[in-house]
Motif scaffolding. Structure first.
Motif, PDB file in Angstrom:
ATOM      1  N   ARG A  84      54.421  47.823  24.347  1.00  0.00           N
ATOM      2  CA  ARG A  84      53.171  48.485  24.759  1.00  0.00           C
ATOM      3  C   ARG A  84      52.903  49.644  23.597  1.00  0.00           C
ATOM      4  O   ARG A  84      53.819  50.134  22.947  1.00  0.00           O
ATOM      5  N   ARG A 142      48.449  40.629  24.578  1.00  0.00           N
ATOM      6  CA  ARG A 142      47.751  40.333  25.897  1.00  0.00           C
ATOM      7  C   ARG A 142      47.757  41.439  26.528  1.00  0.00           C
ATOM      8  O   ARG A 142      48.448  42.497  26.693  1.00  0.00           O
ATOM      9  N   TYR A 187      47.629  44.147  29.925  1.00  0.00           N
ATOM     10  CA  TYR A 187      48.489  44.471  31.091  1.00  0.00           C
ATOM     11  C   TYR A 187      47.760  45.472  31.967  1.00  0.00           C
ATOM     12  O   TYR A 187      48.121  45.668  33.156  1.00  0.00           O
ATOM     13  N   SER A 188      46.571  45.945  31.442  1.00  0.00           N
ATOM     14  CA  SER A 188      45.676  46.878  32.468  1.00  0.00           C
ATOM     15  C   SER A 188      44.189  46.529  32.004  1.00  0.00           C
ATOM     16  O   SER A 188      43.959  46.498  30.957  1.00  0.00           O
ATOM     17  N   GLU A 205      49.757  44.499  25.548  1.00  0.00           N
ATOM     18  CA  GLU A 205      51.158  44.680  25.001  1.00  0.00           C
ATOM     19  C   GLU A 205      51.178  43.516  24.241  1.00  0.00           C
ATOM     20  O   GLU A 205      50.773  42.650  24.134  1.00  0.00           O
ATOM     21  N   ARG A 265      54.034  40.778  21.997  1.00  0.00           N
ATOM     22  CA  ARG A 265      55.167  40.157  22.402  1.00  0.00           C
ATOM     23  C   ARG A 265      55.198  39.025  20.848  1.00  0.00           C
ATOM     24  O   ARG A 265      54.373  38.689  20.627  1.00  0.00           O
TER      25      ARG A 265
END
Length: 156
Positions: free
Chosen positions: A37, A68, A70-71, A78, A80
């Motif tokens: 994040r 992608r 997350y909120s 975030e 990856r």
């Protein structure tokens, strides 16, 4: 001797052009540790937010990281590692090991990696074919770029 207009073709140089910018490998370290994040990255790396955003964009565009949400409200993302990102992870651990040995020998290491076998992880570069550790004196370079030898450009 003047620098060459056309330096040696080199995958190391190509890779460094992508991940050698300040903070890029630290971003990869953090996302491989599970800290993907933006606020975590700012805190753990210490990079200015604008520079960090630029590095993240470049690593996503290069296919090293995925982004992608997350909120939704507020919209937050975030990061990856992709498969290509995970394939860079051994480079990180090898750099860590070198730094532990040569830069932090007297002050102690800031992080230890534990292998699933329960022992402290120490990376070693090995030959995939025979399994032996790769040592400098046992390697021979064979330049594949046209017009190049180990010593530099072939005589014209």
């Amino acid at each position: 001797m003047a620098p060459s207009k056309d330096p040696r073709p080199c995958s190391i140089a190509d890779t460094l052009a992508l991940v050698g910018e300040k903070y890029s490998l630290l971003v990869l370290r953090e996302v491989c540790l599970g800290n993907g994040r933006f606020d975590q990255l700012v805190r753990n790396i210490g990079a200015p937010r604008d520079i960090l955003a630029t590095r993240l964009r470049r690593l996503v565009d290069a296919g090293i990281l995925t982004k992608r949400p997350y909120s939704e409200r507020p919209q937050r993302f975030e990061y990856r590692p992709t498969q290509a990102g995970y394939e860079l992870e051994p480079v990180l651990w090898t750099l860590k090991e070198w730094g532990d040995r040569h830069l932090r020998a007297d002050s102690g290491v800031p992080m230890v990696l534990e292998h699933h076998c329960g022992h402290e992880f120490t990376p070693v570069v090995t030959c995939r074919a025979c399994g032996e550790e790769a040592r400098h004196r046992e390697l021979t370079a064979h330049p594949q770029a046209p017009g190049w030898t180990v010593g530099g450009p072939a005589a014209a």
